[in-house]
Design a protein around this motif. Sequence first.
Motif, PDB file in Angstrom:
ATOM      1  N   ALA A  52      28.524  15.981   9.569  1.00  0.00           N
ATOM      2  CA  ALA A  52      27.350  16.428   9.998  1.00  0.00           C
ATOM      3  C   ALA A  52      27.178  16.786  11.667  1.00  0.00           C
ATOM      4  O   ALA A  52      26.341  17.799  12.100  1.00  0.00           O
ATOM      5  N   ARG A  53      27.807  15.641  12.302  1.00  0.00           N
ATOM      6  CA  ARG A  53      27.509  15.829  13.516  1.00  0.00           C
ATOM      7  C   ARG A  53      28.209  16.952  14.195  1.00  0.00           C
ATOM      8  O   ARG A  53      27.667  17.596  15.123  1.00  0.00           O
ATOM      9  N   ARG A  54      29.311  17.230  13.620  1.00  0.00           N
ATOM     10  CA  ARG A  54      30.263  18.391  13.984  1.00  0.00           C
ATOM     11  C   ARG A  54      29.714  19.767  13.769  1.00  0.00           C
ATOM     12  O   ARG A  54      29.604  20.541  14.611  1.00  0.00           O
ATOM     13  N   ARG A  55      29.044  19.567  12.782  1.00  0.00           N
ATOM     14  CA  ARG A  55      28.464  21.254  12.294  1.00  0.00           C
ATOM     15  C   ARG A  55      27.065  21.010  13.434  1.00  0.00           C
ATOM     16  O   ARG A  55      26.889  22.412  13.801  1.00  0.00           O
ATOM     17  N   GLU A  56      26.527  20.115  13.513  1.00  0.00           N
ATOM     18  CA  GLU A  56      25.048  20.084  14.572  1.00  0.00           C
ATOM     19  C   GLU A  56      25.790  20.911  15.715  1.00  0.00           C
ATOM     20  O   GLU A  56      25.079  21.827  16.372  1.00  0.00           O
ATOM     21  N   LEU A  57      26.638  20.095  16.373  1.00  0.00           N
ATOM     22  CA  LEU A  57      27.187  20.410  17.643  1.00  0.00           C
ATOM     23  C   LEU A  57      27.811  21.886  17.763  1.00  0.00           C
ATOM     24  O   LEU A  57      27.457  22.605  18.836  1.00  0.00           O
ATOM     25  N   SER A  58      28.328  22.355  16.793  1.00  0.00           N
ATOM     26  CA  SER A  58      29.052  23.660  16.796  1.00  0.00           C
ATOM     27  C   SER A  58      27.705  24.525  16.690  1.00  0.00           C
ATOM     28  O   SER A  58      28.074  25.941  17.172  1.00  0.00           O
ATOM     29  N   VAL A  59      26.865  24.476  15.761  1.00  0.00           N
ATOM     30  CA  VAL A  59      25.630  25.369  15.964  1.00  0.00           C
ATOM     31  C   VAL A  59      24.882  25.436  17.504  1.00  0.00           C
ATOM     32  O   VAL A  59      24.653  26.652  17.778  1.00  0.00           O
ATOM     33  N   TRP A  60      24.757  24.207  17.992  1.00  0.00           N
ATOM     34  CA  TRP A  60      24.125  24.238  19.440  1.00  0.00           C
ATOM     35  C   TRP A  60      25.020  24.950  20.349  1.00  0.00           C
ATOM     36  O   TRP A  60      24.441  25.630  21.090  1.00  0.00           O
ATOM     37  N   ALA A  81      33.773  24.025  15.494  1.00  0.00           N
ATOM     38  CA  ALA A  81      33.868  22.633  14.919  1.00  0.00           C
ATOM     39  C   ALA A  81      35.122  22.137  14.739  1.00  0.00           C
ATOM     40  O   ALA A  81      35.280  20.741  14.922  1.00  0.00           O
ATOM     41  N   SER A  87      25.355  28.882  19.939  1.00  0.00           N
ATOM     42  CA  SER A  87      23.940  29.194  20.481  1.00  0.00           C
ATOM     43  C   SER A  87      24.069  29.560  22.254  1.00  0.00           C
ATOM     44  O   SER A  87      23.324  30.368  22.501  1.00  0.00           O
TER      45      SER A  87
END
Length: 197
Positions: free
Chosen positions: A148-156, A138, A159
């Motif tokens: 929030a978007r940074r967290r979401e992208l880091s999770v994707w 992130a 994965s």
Amino acid sequence: MATPAGPLRGRPTTAGRARRHREILDAAISEFLHNGFGGASMDAIALAAGATKRTLYTHYGDKAGLYGAAVEQQHTYVEEFRGEQVTLESAAIVVVGSVFSDASIGLHRLVLAEAHRFPEIATSFYSRGPEQAMEFLAEHLPEGLTAARRRELSVWLFSLLLGEPHRRRLLGLETEPSDQWVKRHAVAALQMLRINR
């Protein structure tokens, strides 16, 4: 098994303390991988590392704390690259190299096998392994993104960096990958998300 080191004399230097920390964690990883978490012995780890049990308990708290430190040891890049100008591609490559290593795979298998009996190691594994890796990714995502978007992208991204090849590693169907494979896999994951590298 690690060769026991001799006792340290005088006040250890920063480099000396870091070296002893690695020696202890190397001994712990070996013990965990050979005997599982439940079967691992703090006495055996102390003996292999040339340390005392008191040292282990003072610095790591208990066996679960030592396991968490061993997991964290696989993600040393988090501190090594903190504050440096690292590209997202470089960050992704180092994460893949870490999570696909033999030691990381062994510790991951251990937590999957024993988390139902020792839930504390599942918490420790996640917070000191995957969570750190995602936070690291992130930090290196393009600027201008919301938290929030940074967290979401880091999770994707994390994965995708694991994906099916990581499952095959966990199952013992693949050996530790080459540096070339690690780079190709990391770049492919970034391309799938269409993230600016």
